[in-house]
Design an enzyme around this catalytic site. Structure first.
Site, PDB file in Angstrom:
ATOM      1  N   GLY A  14      21.019  -8.860 -18.043  1.00  0.00           N
ATOM      2  CA  GLY A  14      22.325  -8.839 -17.396  1.00  0.00           C
ATOM      3  C   GLY A  14      22.251  -8.162 -16.045  1.00  0.00           C
ATOM      4  CG  ASP A 145      23.878  -1.389 -22.433  1.00  0.00           C
ATOM      5  OD1 ASP A 145      25.083  -1.510 -22.164  1.00  0.00           O
ATOM      6  OD2 ASP A 145      23.219  -2.270 -23.025  1.00  0.00           O
ATOM      7  CG  MET A 191      29.575  -4.963 -21.480  1.00  0.00           C
ATOM      8  SD  MET A 191      28.598  -5.686 -20.129  1.00  0.00           S
ATOM      9  CE  MET A 191      29.294  -7.349 -20.076  1.00  0.00           C
ATOM     10  CE1 TYR A 296      28.996 -11.891 -18.469  1.00  0.00           C
ATOM     11  CE2 TYR A 296      29.260 -13.534 -16.751  1.00  0.00           C
ATOM     12  CZ  TYR A 296      28.658 -13.104 -17.921  1.00  0.00           C
ATOM     13  OH  TYR A 296      27.713 -13.896 -18.525  1.00  0.00           O
ATOM     14  CG  LEU A 297      36.563  -8.498 -14.796  1.00  0.00           C
ATOM     15  CD1 LEU A 297      37.996  -8.179 -15.217  1.00  0.00           C
ATOM     16  CD2 LEU A 297      36.553  -9.261 -13.473  1.00  0.00           C
ATOM     17  CD  GLN A 298      31.984  -3.662 -18.932  1.00  0.00           C
ATOM     18  OE1 GLN A 298      31.871  -2.525 -19.362  1.00  0.00           O
ATOM     19  NE2 GLN A 298      32.359  -4.674 -19.697  1.00  0.00           N
TER      20      GLN A 298
END
Length: 419
Positions: A14, A145, A191, A296-298
């Site tokens: 990602g 993460d 996430m 996805y925004l974050q």
């Protein structure tokens, strides 16, 4: 006259709002050493670009385009979720990588990603040594993460943490404004599969007077205790914000939001913890609830990136090249914290053998005793990572981001099908 070896750079997993800053660090630093590094080739769509011999000539980009990467989110060269298995199970693919590197005179391998890419980078370094092919394999850390070991933090995390903290604060103020006659509970899903670092960033709003309950993957979900906490906060404050990690799980290990599917890395496909929690609150407590999934925004929000994060992302890219030029191999460029107040850090290198397939979760001392908040120790850790702004240039109300030509490199080998 001996030609300087070329370099290969690829993005994995990602993407983030600052991974291109690391690419910028790699490419600009390599250009400062033309006598020792030739052209930096990028893999189109990550490691798949190497397997397919689909290489991008970054040397065709002007300096200003490469510099603009520092302010551009996502993956400029494309990324992928493709995990090479063990050397025994995927030897044909690993040998193909060496063949491509040999065909294009590549002596430096910079792999920008998380734990799985660290493992791949380590295995490639092992195989290149076994095959007698000279290759410096350096891992450039990246993961929102924040779960890589042996580094104070992971580039990409600070900006996600800032986005989540800011969004949680703003949405909570909206919630409080309407709570007397409308929504009383707002749930935001962030996430974090096994590590609650991103969710912890939402807990920073407690210091701004926001009643918040955080659900971490590290703390087994207890329905009754959670509902009692939310009920108590609504009774006391009139409203409550819940920050739930996508990796929140029951005591038996099952995810709240597991869909039954698996991604390319073999991980459980997650999504939907927020509506599960929202429905639970509504059914048990009767409150009107709104929920949102940052998704996805974050990780794409370059417009609100942390300056600390941007600087570190660029620095690990630069340091990776410096490590390779210093003769190091099978290492990761790492960040070492040297002070909290004021925050200070320096660059280091750590062995990939100790990074590959290892995972760092939130330490228990960062989570409050009741399991629904963060401690002062967590605040001291998190606060510096979200500080500072590094705004891109704007035109007509929108950010100006890099648009690369991504010129392909002519192929020299027969076609190859991965798998």
């Amino acid at each position: 006259m001996t030609t300087a070896p070329n370099a290969f750079y690829a993005q994995s997993g990602g993407v983030t709002s600052v991974i291109n800053a690391s690419a910028c660090g790699v490419i600009e630093t390599a250009r400062h050493h033309p006598g020792r590094i030739g052209t930096v080739y990028a893999g189109r769509n990550g490691i798949l670009g190497a397997l397919a011999e689909d290489l991008i000539d970054t040397g065709a980009e002007p300096a200003e385009a490469i510099a603009a990467l520092r302010f551009t989110p996502a993956g400029a060269f494309g990324s992928c979720r493709y995990k090479l298995k063990s050397l025994e199970d995927s030897r044909r693919e690993y040998e193909r990588l060496i063949e491509v590197f040999r065909a294009h005179g590549i002596g430096y391998f910079f792999y920008n990603g998380g734990g799985d890419s660290a493992d791949t980078c380590f295995k490639i370094s092992q195989l290149s040594q076994a095959m007698g092919y000279p290759l410096a394999a350096i891992h450039v850390p990246k993961t929102i993460d924040n779960d890589l070991p042996l580094t104070d933090c992971c580039p990409g995390f600070g900006s996600v943490a800032k986005y989540v903290a800011v969004s949680t604060l703003e949405a909570s103020l909206d919630l409080r404004s309407m709570a007397a006659t409308s929504t009383k509970v707002f749930v935001i899903e962030v996430m974090g599969r096994h590590a609650g670092w991103i969710a912890a960033a939402g807990g920073l709003v407690a210091g701004h007077g926001i009643p918040v309950a955080v659900l971490f993957p590290e703390v087994a979900f207890d329905r009754e205790r959670f509902l009692a906490r939310v009920d108590a906060l609504v009774r006391e404050h009139g409203c409550c914000t819940v920050v739930v990690s996508e990796g929140c799980r029951h005591a038996d290990g099952g995810f709240l939001a597991e869909q039954g599917a698996r991604d390319a890395f073999g991980h459980a496909q997650l999504g939907g913890a927020a509506p599960v929690v929202a429905q639970m609150v509504k059914a048990a407590l009767g409150h009107k609830v709104h929920w949102a999934v940052a998704d996805y925004l974050q990780r794409a929000a370059r417009h609100v990136a942390s300056r600390t994060d941007v600087e570190q992302a660029y620095a690990v890219g630069r340091h990776a090249v410096e490590l390779a030029l210093a003769g190091q191999n099978a290492v990761m460029a790492a960040i070492e914290r040297t002070g909290d107040a004021p925050y200070a850090w320096q660059l280091a290198s750590v062995p990939l053998a100790e990074v590959a397939n290892a995972e760092r979760t939130m330490p228990r001392e960062f989570i409050s005793e009741d399991g629904f908040g963060i401690t002062e120790a967590a605040v001291r850790y998190l606060q510096p990572l979200i500080e500072g702004e590094d705004y891109p240039r704007y035109r007509q109300g929108l950010p100006v981001y890099a648009a690369l030509k991504n010129t392909p490199v002519p192929k020299k080998l027969p076609a190859f099908t991965p798998g």
